[in-house]
Design a protein around this motif. Structure first.
Motif: not given
Ligand SMILES: [Zn+2]
Length: 293
Positions: A202-203, A227-230, A277-279
């Protein structure tokens, strides 16, 4: 020209506080770089208001859901509360869970392009902590999961004063199933974050709460969660971030997300634009959205 693109994964922009001043608030959101707003439904009427806004306002999408604090109010129209633009005069159709979740399925099937998830659902024992409300919240949670499985959409989870109940419901109802989703308004600790991200994929929805005082535990979780989960969210019109609040802002809106992104970047020791950009990409992944342009 804004520096980066923003997705608000959890807003209630159809609430009167925002709807009354929609044009100027949405112009602020545009200037801030908000390209998607996910309008979250909390009951029958607000889910329809969320969808109505998604139809009229192109950067919006909607979810259909029953908030854990509203599980006792199915079929009850409250004139004080149900004052959403676009659904004035709407007569409630569902009188019980069976009718409400059938209606959500029907609405989804007619609007599958715009309905990107189910919820918010989950557990909230802050306002009322009784076996009766917990039983209703558990039943509602399961109904949302059924919709997510049936229509391959993510689950939007709310949890407040209900850490144990949420963890055991995940263990019982989600483990082993192919369910994705987000813990909205994340305000738990690192251990909870690790279970949700690593065991369930889950995020975590990060919003204004992160900017408040005495949130060391949340900051520690943000620091140590990949950070991939935020994902970013506001829960507008609620939870105005601290700096905006200090400047006198009383209504939150998606255009206030840069303050959240800057703080996440600071905690993680990243450059703001790279973090943003990642978010942004994470939010698109959560809701299976394409690039807006
Ligand atoms: Zn919400």
């Amino acid at each position: 020209m804004m520096a980066y693109r923003i997705i608000d994964t959890h807003t209630h922009s159809y609430f009167p506080a925002i709807a009354a001043d929609q044009e100027s608030i949405f112009a602020d959101c545009d200037r801030a770089g908000v390209e998607y707003q996910i309008q979250i439904g909390c009951d029958e009427i607000s889910s329809l208001a969320a969808l109505d806004l998604a139809k009229k306002h192109k950067p919006s999408r909607a979810t259909l859901g029953l908030h854990p604090c509203d599980v006792k109010n199915v079929g009850v129209k409250n004139p004080e509360y149900h004052r959403y633009a676009g659904v004035e005069g709407y007569q409630m159709r569902a009188k019980n869970f069976d009718q409400l979740f059938d209606l959500f399925a029907e609405i989804f099937e007619r609007n599958s392009e715009l309905v990107v998830g189910f919820g918010e659902t989950g557990f909230d024992l802050y306002h009322e902590d009784s076996p009766e409300i917990f039983a209703l919240q558990s039943e509602s949670f399961i109904r949302h999961i059924d919709l997510c499985q049936c229509y391959d959409r993510p689950l939007i989870v709310h949890t407040r004063n209900a850490r144990y109940q949420t963890l055991s419901a995940f263990e019982k109802e989600i483990r082993g199933k192919n369910i994705r989703g987000v813990i909205h308004c994340f305000s738990e600790d690192l251990e909870f974050a690790q279970i949700m991200t690593q065991e369930y994929g889950f995020f975590l929805g990060i919003g204004g709460v992160l900017t408040y005082n005495r949130t060391e535990k949340i900051r520690e979780a943000v620091l140590n969660t990949p950070i991939e989960y935020l994902v970013t969210e506001t829960d507008s019109p609620f939870l105005v971030p601290r700096k905006a609040k200090n400047k006198g802002a009383r209504i939150n809106h998606p255009g206030r997300i840069p303050e959240i992104i800057e703080l996440i970047a600071e905690i993680k020791g990243m450059k703001t634009v790279a973090c943003a950009e990642i978010l942004w990409e994470n939010g698109l992944r959560l809701f299976s959205l394409g690039n807006a342009d």
